[in-house]
Design a protein around this motif. Structure first.
Motif, PDB file in Angstrom:
ATOM      1  N   UNK A   1     -35.537  21.794  13.366  1.00 47.77           N
ATOM      2  CA  UNK A   1     -35.804  22.800  14.398  1.00 47.77           C
ATOM      3  C   UNK A   1     -34.851  23.983  14.253  1.00 47.77           C
ATOM      4  N   UNK A   2     -33.594  23.715  13.989  1.00 45.99           N
ATOM      5  CA  UNK A   2     -32.604  24.790  13.821  1.00 45.99           C
ATOM      6  C   UNK A   2     -32.973  25.688  12.645  1.00 45.99           C
ATOM      7  N   UNK A   3     -33.345  25.100  11.516  1.00 43.43           N
ATOM      8  CA  UNK A   3     -33.754  25.908  10.362  1.00 43.43           C
ATOM      9  C   UNK A   3     -35.013  26.702  10.666  1.00 43.43           C
ATOM     10  N   UNK A   4     -35.916  26.083  11.393  1.00 46.86           N
ATOM     11  CA  UNK A   4     -37.177  26.767  11.723  1.00 46.86           C
ATOM     12  C   UNK A   4     -36.909  27.995  12.589  1.00 46.86           C
ATOM     13  N   UNK A   5     -36.000  27.889  13.532  1.00 44.32           N
ATOM     14  CA  UNK A   5     -35.665  29.041  14.371  1.00 44.32           C
ATOM     15  C   UNK A   5     -35.009  30.146  13.546  1.00 44.32           C
ATOM     16  N   UNK A   6     -34.190  29.760  12.561  1.00 46.96           N
ATOM     17  CA  UNK A   6     -33.595  30.756  11.661  1.00 46.96           C
ATOM     18  C   UNK A   6     -34.680  31.515  10.906  1.00 46.96           C
ATOM     19  N   UNK A   7     -35.650  30.787  10.403  1.00 44.01           N
ATOM     20  CA  UNK A   7     -36.726  31.406   9.625  1.00 44.01           C
ATOM     21  C   UNK A   7     -37.556  32.338  10.511  1.00 44.01           C
ATOM     22  N   UNK A   8     -37.835  31.915  11.737  1.00 46.34           N
ATOM     23  CA  UNK A   8     -38.603  32.755  12.663  1.00 46.34           C
ATOM     24  C   UNK A   8     -37.837  34.038  12.976  1.00 46.34           C
ATOM     25  N   UNK A   9     -36.542  33.920  13.245  1.00 42.48           N
ATOM     26  CA  UNK A   9     -35.728  35.106  13.527  1.00 42.48           C
ATOM     27  C   UNK A   9     -35.709  36.050  12.325  1.00 42.48           C
ATOM     28  N   UNK A  10     -35.653  35.487  11.122  1.00 41.34           N
ATOM     29  CA  UNK A  10     -35.669  36.323   9.921  1.00 41.34           C
ATOM     30  C   UNK A  10     -36.986  37.082   9.804  1.00 41.34           C
ATOM     31  N   UNK A  11     -38.096  36.420  10.107  1.00 41.33           N
ATOM     32  CA  UNK A  11     -39.398  37.097  10.047  1.00 41.33           C
ATOM     33  C   UNK A  11     -39.495  38.216  11.082  1.00 41.33           C
ATOM     34  N   UNK A  12     -38.915  37.991  12.249  1.00 40.89           N
ATOM     35  CA  UNK A  12     -38.875  39.062  13.256  1.00 40.89           C
ATOM     36  C   UNK A  12     -38.037  40.228  12.739  1.00 40.89           C
TER      37      UNK A  12
END
Length: 450
Positions: free
Chosen positions: A161-172
């Motif tokens: 979940x932590x990595x997934x949130x990092x990836x989402x923030x990067x896409x934003x």
């Protein structure tokens, strides 16, 4: 509310359908079920195309649904790739004070020098190939892995979940700086949504936790600062991008004519210094040998979703009785040299006084590398797509749709590729590339045009 529904009912319905399809993709799909995978992927592409067609100027709507599509995957386990197990493994090693570049997972398990709660789950989850090789992920990636394990509380689920949130923030971040860069290049800023809403991006990055989007975030941020003539501030970001994934290193020579010799020298020196500073905490006498050997494997040992390589292999094995394992080793070393030559030719022969021209050269260089490579995983295409939106070329968008055909390989127990499906993929991609080069607009005929 009713008037909004009347104006936007079809895009809203399409978005709801996408959410349902993404849910099925995340929670009810195994990668061996190629027919279902292909049908879901195709439907998502069609619906995404219609949504952008209807709502391309509606920023808030596209932003909201892009985030919702990603949140569908929030608690799902990646189902198309097992790489995330190695990501978390490396993060756990760093958290326990061990350099992930110095020991393979097999060595760690044999020596028993460290223990952590998810150790056996991670070791059994990663592939045998990962277990017997040193880590090939650059330092910034490693830092992010370690941060994910800290935030995740030591569990695989929490770290995911932590990595997934990092990836989402990067896409934003890609969307934010991508729109700004498009404006500086006098292009429509809605083009950024061809990345942000692209099903390949959502599935491979948010869904399967590949960090191409993180690399792209720092890369596009750096390009945006360069477009604002703030190249000095861009250098640390460019270094970070390289230290997430090594790909941006390939593009450094392409800035030579854009900056001029003196400014280029300063830019290169600062980028190299930034990379060295990020590497320093992980350095040891055997680090370079371990890392270079592991990275070299990707050039000379693996085959997946290749185009030109498969043609060369078929001819060499059929007519010259070449041994496949010897062929790929020699082919890999040749391709490295060819790509370097292509990049240098683009740097010295192509007119690159404008940033758009530099980015176009990047598209040519990366496309050349991928067309020649023996290994092109679907998520590799994300990086090419991410900066191609700043040019007039759309063949990477076509590729982001057709690359799903490569996943047929996983439907076979022996992982045998279907060369007919790969032929369809590359005929469409290379055909569209040639069409864009010589067909649709006369100016594209001139490869070295300013």
């Amino acid at each position: 509310m009713q008037s909004y529904w009347r104006l936007h009912r079809y895009p809203i319905l399409f978005a709801v359908a996408c959410i349902l399809f993404y849910w099925s993709f995340a929670y009810n799909l195994v990668r061996t079920d190629f027919v279902k995978l292909f049908m879901l992927f195709g439907a998502l592409f069609y619906l995404t195309f219609k949504i952008i067609q209807f709502e391309k100027w509606n920023f808030k709507f596209l932003l909201v649904i892009g985030v919702l599509f990603r949140l569908v995957f929030l608690i799902a386990a990646p189902n198309l790739s097992q790489d995330f197990y190695r990501f978390i493994w490396d993060g756990e090693l760093i958290k326990n004070g061990i350099n992930p570049y110095l020991y393979t997972p097999d060595q760690i398990m044999e020596q028993g020098t460290v223990s952590f709660p998810s150790m056996m789950e991670l070791y059994e989850g990663m592939t045998n190939l990962n277990a017997r090789h040193y880590s090939n992920y650059p330092p910034v990636n490693q830092i992010l892995f370690a941060l994910a394990t800290i935030l995740g509380g030591g569990s695989v689920f929490g770290s995911t979940i932590a990595m997934r949130l990092m990836v989402i923030l990067a896409d934003l971040g890609v969307l934010y700086f991508g729109r700004k860069l498009l404006q500086n290049l006098n292009k429509a800023n809605h083009l950024a949504f061809w990345y942000f809403l692209n099903p390949l991006v959502i599935i491979e990055l948010t869904g399967n936790l590949h960090f191409e989007g993180v690399m792209l975030f720092f890369f596009i941020w750096a390009l945006y600062l360069i477009s604002k003539n703030k190249w000095l501030w861009a250098t640390p970001l460019y270094s970070i991008s390289i230290m997430v994934k090594l790909m941006p290193l390939m593009f450094l020579p392409l800035f030579l004519k854009y900056f001029g010799f003196k400014k280029s020298a300063a830019f290169y020196a600062l980028v190299v210094f930034g990379c060295a500073a990020l590497l320093l905490p992980f350095y040891s006498p055997v680090f370079i040998d371990n890392y270079s050997d592991t990275v070299g494997l990707w050039f000379s040992n693996f085959e997946f979703n290749a185009s030109i390589y498969n043609v060369v292999k078929k001819i060499a094995v059929t007519y010259y009785e070449a041994k496949p394992w010897e062929l790929i080793d020699s082919y890999g070393s040749i391709i490295q040299k060819v790509v370097i030559i292509v990049v240098l030719l683009l740097a010295f022969l192509r007119k690159s006084q404008k940033l758009e021209s530099v980015i176009t050269s990047m598209v040519f260089a990366m496309a050349c590398y991928y067309f020649l490579s023996s290994t092109v995983h679907p998520w590799y295409v994300v990086f090419l797509l991410g900066f191609a939106i700043f040019t007039d070329y759309r063949f990477p968008l076509v590729w982001s749709c057709t690359v799903v055909l490569s996943y047929y390989t996983y439907s076979n127990p022996d992982y045998k590729e279907n060369l007919w499906l790969l032929a369809i993929e590359y005929i469409l991609v290379i055909g569209f590339f040639i069409y864009e080069m010589i067909g649709s607009r006369p100016k594209k005929l001139y490869f070295f045009k300013k």
